[in-house]
Design an enzyme around this catalytic site. Structure first.
Site, PDB file in Angstrom:
ATOM      1  N   LYS A   1      41.496  55.320  53.276  1.00 44.52           N
ATOM      2  CA  LYS A   1      40.479  54.759  52.383  1.00 44.52           C
ATOM      3  C   LYS A   1      39.520  55.826  51.881  1.00 44.52           C
ATOM      4  CE  LYS A   1      40.115  49.862  53.648  1.00 44.52           C
ATOM      5  NZ  LYS A   1      39.207  48.821  54.131  1.00 44.52           N
TER       6      LYS A   1
ATOM      7  N   LYS B   1      54.582  44.675  47.599  1.00 45.52           N
ATOM      8  CA  LYS B   1      53.939  43.418  47.975  1.00 45.52           C
ATOM      9  C   LYS B   1      52.986  42.942  46.890  1.00 45.52           C
ATOM     10  CE  LYS B   1      51.738  42.407  52.020  1.00 45.52           C
ATOM     11  NZ  LYS B   1      51.140  42.722  53.347  1.00 45.52           N
TER      12      LYS B   1
ATOM     13  N   LYS C   1      46.233  42.475  45.076  1.00 39.09           N
ATOM     14  CA  LYS C   1      45.247  42.500  44.005  1.00 39.09           C
ATOM     15  C   LYS C   1      44.781  43.918  43.703  1.00 39.09           C
ATOM     16  CE  LYS C   1      41.946  41.334  47.535  1.00 39.09           C
ATOM     17  NZ  LYS C   1      41.465  40.236  48.311  1.00 39.09           N
TER      18      LYS C   1
END
Ligand code: TRP
Length: 329
Positions: free
Chosen positions: A111, A194, A197
């Protein structure tokens, strides 16, 4: 009864992959264990800067959780920031985990690398300590998580064991469990990844609140392949397999069986769209009702918060006592 905790971040619209893959299994699971579901807005803050956004997302996510069928009288649905004990125990967890351990978390590495020029908060780094607090506060026996979260459950166990060793038996040691398997829903435009969003392009993502015409359009444009045989083969025919998986999950059948009923891609696409539209209609209706009646929605949230609060405050008090803080009473 086994206490199970799962949490979800309020970071955007819920889609069909979230629902068929996870939320639907939460709904089924609420009658099999004592389930706690946290909407973890403090975790979302690690990457949110816009004012107001988290609150709106939290309210909408709560409405969605109730709309899909979590029963506020059965499942304990709560908002993390409403239970101050999360932040309080979070600090204690930060003092029970080492800098080195946190540095090894692959999710932090991923991240923070992805955020590159953006602000990387210290919260993004200490995130697993807060997650440990979420889990340990509720004496959770089981935490159903995907592979990306296993390391965070491992570190939670290490923290709990260390705390118990330092300060005496205080926390239940949780374990990660593989979630009841929902359907694996892939992106309609790139069926080898997958449904998520996070991509830039969401033309392959069906959102729970999409209108019927939009759902039809997205299914019509779904990627298939150049031959025309309807068989379930993820390797060779990922697009067709994904449609079969979605249609089967929606109609409680199996992809293999579903394949036998179709000979043309067009028919498979329109049947999938129709089935998804029919499945989502009552969910959308209930969602809109709840959002239109904020007092009722808040009442349901408070119901969960109240139950969560009782457990969380008892656990925090136990931890504070074990540590031996001076009592304020
Ligand atoms: N880290 C989890 C995620 O990104 C969310 C989360 C926060 C969580 N606290 C938790 C999951 C406690 C399980 C238990 O998906």
């Amino acid at each position: 009864m086994t206490r199970v905790l799962s949490c979800i971040q309020p970071t955007g619209e819920v889609h069909l992959g979230n629902y068929l893959g996870a939320l639907r299994t939460w709904v089924a699971g609420q009658h099999k264990a004592d389930v706690f579901h946290g909407i973890v807005d403090l975790h979302a803050l690690t990457v949110t800067e816009k004012p107001g956004l988290i609150g709106t997302n939290t309210l909408q996510l709560a409405a969605m959780l109730f709309a899909v069928g979590l029963d506020p009288d059965v499942a304990t649905v709560f908002v993390q920031s409403h239970i101050a004990e999360h932040s309080q125990l979070g600090w204690i967890m930060e003092c029970t985990v080492s800098f080195g351990e946190l540095s090894r978390m692959t999710q932090f590495k991923d991240k923070s690398a992805k955020r590159e020029a953006e602000f990387v908060s210290a919260g993004l780094f200490t995130y697993p300590a807060l997650q440990a607090a979420d889990i340990l506060l509720y004496d959770a026996n089981e935490v159903p998580v995907g592979d990306d979260q296993r390391q965070h459950i491992e570190i939670t166990r290490d923290i709990a064991i260390r705390f118990n060793h330092r300060f005496g038996e205080t926390f239940v040691i949780p374990k990660a469990v593989t979630p009841a398997s929902g359907a694996r829903v892939m992106d309609l435009q790139s069926p080898t990844s997958k449904m998520s969003k996070s991509g830039d392009d969401d033309s392959g993502v069906i959102y729970m609140l999409d209108e019927p015409s939009k759902i039809e359009k997205k299914f019509k444009r779904a990627v298939t392949d150049s031959d025309s045989e309807v068989v379930f083969d993820r390797e060779r025919k990922p697009g067709v397999a994904n449609l079969l998986e979605i249609l089967a999950a929606t109609t409680n059948s199996t992809p293999q069986k579903t394949a036998e009923s179709y000979t043309r891609y067009g028919d498979l696409k329109s049947a999938s769209a129709d089935a998804v539209i029919a499945m989502l209609a009552p969910i959308q209706k209930r969602y809109n009702e709840l959002l239109g009646d904020k007092a009722e929605l808040m009442r349901l949230i408070h119901k969960g918060n109240d139950r969560a609060q009782v457990v969380a405050s008892a656990t925090l008090a136990r931890a504070q006592k074990s540590i031996g803080f001076l009592s304020s009473k």
